[in-house]
Motif scaffolding. Structure first.
Motif, PDB file in Angstrom:
ATOM      1  N   UNK A 195       0.839  -1.158   0.091  1.00 34.70           N
ATOM      2  CA  UNK A 195      -0.121   0.226  -0.090  1.00 34.70           C
ATOM      3  C   UNK A 195       0.890   1.306  -0.044  1.00 34.70           C
ATOM      4  N   UNK A 196       1.850   1.051   0.850  1.00 35.72           N
ATOM      5  CA  UNK A 196       2.994   2.458   0.903  1.00 35.72           C
ATOM      6  C   UNK A 196       3.378   2.438  -0.646  1.00 35.72           C
ATOM      7  N   UNK A 197       3.789   1.636  -1.041  1.00 37.99           N
ATOM      8  CA  UNK A 197       4.656   1.614  -2.578  1.00 37.99           C
ATOM      9  C   UNK A 197       3.711   2.289  -3.246  1.00 37.99           C
ATOM     10  N   UNK A 198       2.314   1.751  -3.316  1.00 36.01           N
ATOM     11  CA  UNK A 198       1.487   2.360  -4.458  1.00 36.01           C
ATOM     12  C   UNK A 198       0.921   3.644  -4.102  1.00 36.01           C
ATOM     13  N   UNK A 199       0.897   3.984  -2.824  1.00 34.65           N
ATOM     14  CA  UNK A 199       1.008   5.706  -2.289  1.00 34.65           C
ATOM     15  C   UNK A 199       2.032   6.388  -2.868  1.00 34.65           C
ATOM     16  N   UNK A 200       3.292   5.907  -2.662  1.00 35.15           N
ATOM     17  CA  UNK A 200       4.378   6.496  -3.458  1.00 35.15           C
ATOM     18  C   UNK A 200       4.185   6.792  -4.755  1.00 35.15           C
TER      19      UNK A 200
END
Length: 135
Positions: free
Chosen positions: A90-95
């Motif tokens: 989820x963090x990678x997607x948000x980045x």
């Protein structure tokens, strides 16, 4: 120790402790004869764990799921690893989303420097935003 001492020791509020008890993250404590909550060292350890887990981005429901497995004598490594993997994804997607937004804003900002403010006559729109969105 009573709830105020536990709160001070653990670095949380008494309201937080009561909330954690109500959702099952912290066990209901024993009570003294006069009805006061009485906590032992395990409560401090559990609150420390909850704070550490929250700092990783885990939600209280996720933390509770880890604690429930532990309370039943289970091993939580695979469960915790899966939760962390989900948060990393989820963090990678948000980045990626934030990087795309940054590129768009940078382009808009650069374009703003070339626009003539005298040409901005629409009372309901800013040409920097509307022209960038159209172009």
């Amino acid at each position: 120790m009573q709830i105020g001492e536990l709160a001070n020791t653990a670095g949380v509020t008494t309201k937080t402790i009561r909330y954690y008890e109500s959702i099952g993250v912290l066990d209901e404590p024993a009570r003294t004869d006069s009805g006061y909550r009485s906590y032992g060292p395990a409560a401090v350890e559990r609150l420390d764990f909850v704070k550490q887990a929250q700092s990783t981005g885990l939600a209280l429901a996720e933390i509770k799921s880890i604690l429930e497995i532990k309370d039943q004598g289970g091993q939580t490594c695979e469960h915790t690893k899966a939760l962390l993997r989900q948060h990393l994804d989820e963090l990678d997607e948000r980045i990626i989303e934030l990087e795309a937004a940054r590129v768009e804003l940078q382009a808009m900002y650069r374009r703003a420097g070339s626009l003539d403010p005298a040409q901005c006559t629409d009372a309901n729109r800013c040409q920097i935003i509307t022209d960038a969105a159209a172009g």
